[in-house]
Design a protein around this motif. Structure first.
Motif, PDB file in Angstrom:
ATOM      1  N   GLU A  59       0.725  -1.276   0.082  1.00 30.44           N
ATOM      2  CA  GLU A  59       0.132   0.169   0.191  1.00 30.44           C
ATOM      3  C   GLU A  59       0.913   1.183   0.094  1.00 30.44           C
ATOM      4  OE1 GLU A  59      -1.591  -0.826   3.602  1.00 30.44           O
ATOM      5  OE2 GLU A  59      -3.499  -1.938   2.675  1.00 30.44           O
ATOM      6  N   ASN A  60       0.202   2.259  -0.449  1.00 28.01           N
ATOM      7  CA  ASN A  60       0.829   3.650  -0.396  1.00 28.01           C
ATOM      8  C   ASN A  60      -0.232   4.736  -0.388  1.00 28.01           C
ATOM      9  OD1 ASN A  60       3.588   4.915  -0.951  1.00 28.01           O
ATOM     10  ND2 ASN A  60       1.974   6.458  -2.061  1.00 28.01           N
ATOM     11  N   LEU A  61       0.031   5.820   0.400  1.00 24.90           N
ATOM     12  CA  LEU A  61      -0.922   6.561   0.509  1.00 24.90           C
ATOM     13  C   LEU A  61      -0.017   8.320   0.740  1.00 24.90           C
ATOM     14  CD1 LEU A  61      -4.018   7.115   1.523  1.00 24.90           C
ATOM     15  CD2 LEU A  61      -3.181   7.595   3.955  1.00 24.90           C
ATOM     16  N   ALA A  62      -0.469   9.224  -0.091  1.00 26.11           N
ATOM     17  CA  ALA A  62       0.166  10.543   0.014  1.00 26.11           C
ATOM     18  C   ALA A  62      -0.703  11.470  -0.116  1.00 26.11           C
ATOM     19  CB  ALA A  62       1.082  10.472  -1.189  1.00 26.11           C
ATOM     20  N   VAL A  63      -0.510  12.888   0.423  1.00 25.22           N
ATOM     21  CA  VAL A  63      -1.414  13.910   0.417  1.00 25.22           C
ATOM     22  C   VAL A  63      -1.128  14.781  -0.939  1.00 25.22           C
ATOM     23  CG1 VAL A  63       0.312  15.435   1.814  1.00 25.22           C
ATOM     24  CG2 VAL A  63      -1.902  16.123   1.754  1.00 25.22           C
ATOM     25  N   PHE A  64      -2.338  15.078  -1.485  1.00 25.25           N
ATOM     26  CA  PHE A  64      -2.109  16.006  -2.764  1.00 25.25           C
ATOM     27  C   PHE A  64      -3.258  17.034  -2.561  1.00 25.25           C
ATOM     28  CE2 PHE A  64       0.338  13.354  -5.595  1.00 25.25           C
ATOM     29  CZ  PHE A  64       0.586  12.426  -4.951  1.00 25.25           C
ATOM     30  N   ASN A  65      -2.587  18.320  -2.948  1.00 27.46           N
ATOM     31  CA  ASN A  65      -3.646  19.648  -3.075  1.00 27.46           C
ATOM     32  C   ASN A  65      -4.037  20.035  -4.445  1.00 27.46           C
ATOM     33  OD1 ASN A  65      -1.246  20.864  -4.300  1.00 27.46           O
ATOM     34  ND2 ASN A  65      -0.867  21.883  -2.524  1.00 27.46           N
ATOM     35  N   SER A  66      -3.810  19.158  -5.509  1.00 26.72           N
ATOM     36  CA  SER A  66      -3.943  19.599  -6.863  1.00 26.72           C
ATOM     37  C   SER A  66      -5.067  18.685  -7.523  1.00 26.72           C
ATOM     38  CB  SER A  66      -2.620  19.091  -7.596  1.00 26.72           C
ATOM     39  OG  SER A  66      -2.230  17.924  -7.388  1.00 26.72           O
ATOM     40  N   VAL A  67      -5.711  17.905  -6.718  1.00 24.70           N
ATOM     41  CA  VAL A  67      -6.836  16.999  -7.287  1.00 24.70           C
ATOM     42  C   VAL A  67      -8.049  17.930  -7.838  1.00 24.70           C
ATOM     43  CG1 VAL A  67      -8.978  15.434  -6.729  1.00 24.70           C
ATOM     44  CG2 VAL A  67      -6.594  15.157  -5.911  1.00 24.70           C
ATOM     45  N   PHE A 104      -5.223  15.182 -11.329  1.00 29.31           N
ATOM     46  CA  PHE A 104      -4.196  15.670 -10.340  1.00 29.31           C
ATOM     47  C   PHE A 104      -2.898  15.743 -10.994  1.00 29.31           C
ATOM     48  CE2 PHE A 104      -1.460  11.877  -8.671  1.00 29.31           C
ATOM     49  CZ  PHE A 104      -2.204  11.096  -9.146  1.00 29.31           C
ATOM     50  N   ILE A 105      -2.021  16.711 -10.281  1.00 26.48           N
ATOM     51  CA  ILE A 105      -0.675  17.021 -10.785  1.00 26.48           C
ATOM     52  C   ILE A 105       0.219  16.424  -9.932  1.00 26.48           C
ATOM     53  CG2 ILE A 105       0.896  18.782 -11.285  1.00 26.48           C
ATOM     54  CD1 ILE A 105      -1.680  19.109 -13.303  1.00 26.48           C
ATOM     55  N   LEU A 106       1.324  15.565 -10.707  1.00 26.81           N
ATOM     56  CA  LEU A 106       2.241  14.922 -10.165  1.00 26.81           C
ATOM     57  C   LEU A 106       3.701  15.773 -10.283  1.00 26.81           C
ATOM     58  CD1 LEU A 106       2.001  11.317 -10.748  1.00 26.81           C
ATOM     59  CD2 LEU A 106       2.742  12.326  -8.654  1.00 26.81           C
ATOM     60  N   ARG A 107       4.689  15.867  -9.404  1.00 21.23           N
ATOM     61  CA  ARG A 107       5.921  16.367  -9.529  1.00 21.23           C
ATOM     62  C   ARG A 107       6.527  15.751 -10.528  1.00 21.23           C
ATOM     63  NH1 ARG A 107       7.209  17.499  -2.961  1.00 21.23           N
ATOM     64  NH2 ARG A 107       5.487  19.029  -2.796  1.00 21.23           N
ATOM     65  N   PRO A 108       7.652  16.554 -11.255  1.00 18.83           N
ATOM     66  CA  PRO A 108       8.495  16.010 -12.254  1.00 18.83           C
ATOM     67  C   PRO A 108       9.050  14.500 -11.598  1.00 18.83           C
ATOM     68  CG  PRO A 108       8.924  18.062 -12.031  1.00 18.83           C
ATOM     69  CD  PRO A 108       8.123  18.001 -10.786  1.00 18.83           C
ATOM     70  N   ARG A 111       8.425   7.797  -7.569  1.00 20.95           N
ATOM     71  CA  ARG A 111       7.070   8.504  -7.069  1.00 20.95           C
ATOM     72  C   ARG A 111       6.313   7.504  -6.948  1.00 20.95           C
ATOM     73  NH1 ARG A 111       8.048  13.657  -5.817  1.00 20.95           N
ATOM     74  NH2 ARG A 111       9.281  14.824  -7.434  1.00 20.95           N
ATOM     75  N   HIS A 112       6.272   7.030  -5.710  1.00 23.43           N
ATOM     76  CA  HIS A 112       5.112   5.747  -5.319  1.00 23.43           C
ATOM     77  C   HIS A 112       3.904   5.563  -5.971  1.00 23.43           C
ATOM     78  CE1 HIS A 112       8.317   5.233  -1.825  1.00 23.43           C
ATOM     79  NE2 HIS A 112       9.025   4.710  -2.997  1.00 23.43           N
ATOM     80  N   THR A 113       3.225   6.865  -5.732  1.00 19.58           N
ATOM     81  CA  THR A 113       1.870   6.957  -6.343  1.00 19.58           C
ATOM     82  C   THR A 113       1.667   6.641  -7.790  1.00 19.58           C
ATOM     83  OG1 THR A 113       1.526   8.737  -4.594  1.00 19.58           O
ATOM     84  CG2 THR A 113      -0.254   8.502  -6.573  1.00 19.58           C
ATOM     85  N   TYR A 114       2.701   7.392  -8.631  1.00 19.73           N
ATOM     86  CA  TYR A 114       2.927   7.296 -10.029  1.00 19.73           C
ATOM     87  C   TYR A 114       2.941   5.787 -10.239  1.00 19.73           C
ATOM     88  CZ  TYR A 114       4.174   8.084 -14.788  1.00 19.73           C
ATOM     89  OH  TYR A 114       4.499   7.993 -16.012  1.00 19.73           O
TER      90      TYR A 114
END
Ligand SMILES: Cc1cc2nc3c(=O)[nH]c(=O)nc-3n(C[C@H](O)[C@H](O)[C@H](O)COP(=O)(O)O)c2cc1C
Length: 217
Positions: free
Chosen positions: A41-49, A61-65, A70-73
């Motif tokens: 499992e993985n869980l991460a906070v995002f402010n770009s949804v 949502f936007i992922l950083r470069p 990037r586990h979510t990616y």
């Protein structure tokens, strides 16, 4: 204070990031849950949804470069599904902690003490305390060539909203659900409903419909 493009270039990078990250306003606060093919499992906070249209029902949502892992990616690429979980007020410190760089074999549900929940037919973990939980299937992604960020697009498979904050016409009251908002990368806000208005038309002024709903829902 006025900052021009040239001023911005010469600001210390942390100050510039804070200003740029904050200047477009309060953004949504969500935790994105994923698993890899081994069900790690993985869980991460995002402010770009963000909402990307209702028919078909898309969320982005936007992922950083992708200059670091990037586990979510990676997980979304492996299993094609992710969950979006609104952060309730009483979970903001734990949610913030998920932004730390935990190892791939560490689940933020455990390291950050966030209770999880699974729904039948969905392989991804959800955040139990969230009052809005959304299951998404990966559809596509767009590279933002100007800065290397990536926009991930998902199609909504399921939405679970707590009964306490949804009315008969399917209007969600975020104040009742204790939703919060995020300013930049470190500031958390509560939300308060000011009003809900009728559809705006050129020949008449919009009217408030919140008062009635406040008492019935
Ligand atoms: C308030 C806040 C908002 C964030 N929003 C985003 C975001 O929208 N996109 C992003 O790529 N990272 C964002 N981050 C950073 C990720 O949470 C962080 O990089 C996290 O470690 C990613 O985890 P992962 O590698 O497990 O996917 C945010 C961090 C904080 C504290």
């Amino acid at each position: 204070m006025i900052y021009t493009e040239d001023n911005l270039k010469h600001l210390p990078s942390r100050n510039r990031a804070s200003l740029i990250n904050n200047c477009c306003g309060i953004r949504s606060a969500n935790l994105i849950g994923t698993v890899d093919t081994k069900l790690q499992e993985n869980l991460a906070v995002f402010n770009s949804v963000m909402h990307l249209g209702s028919d078909p029902a898309l969320i982005g949502f936007i992922l950083r470069p992708l200059t670091v892992k990037r586990h979510t990616y990676d997980n979304i690429h492996q299993t094609k599904f992710f969950s979006i979980n609104q952060i309730p007020r009483d979970l903001y410190t734990e949610a913030h902690q998920t932004s730390a760089k935990y190892k791939k074999n560490e689940s933020e549900f455990e390291t950050c003490a966030i209770e999880k929940e699974y729904f039948e037919n969905y392989t991804v973990p959800f955040v139990k305390k969230s009052k809005i939980k959304i299951a998404c299937r990966y559809e596509s992604e767009y590279n933002i060539k100007e800065n290397g960020c990536v926009m991930i697009i998902g199609k909504i498979q399921m939405i679970a909203v707590d009964d306490s904050g949804i009315s008969e016409d399917l209007w969600i009251n975020h104040e009742k659900l204790n939703s919060i908002g995020i300013g930049g990368l470190d500031t958390y806000y509560t939300v308060k409903c000011i009003d809900r208005l009728t559809y705006a038309q050129t020949h008449q002024d919009s009217k408030s419909i919140y008062g009635a709903q406040k008492t019935t829902s």
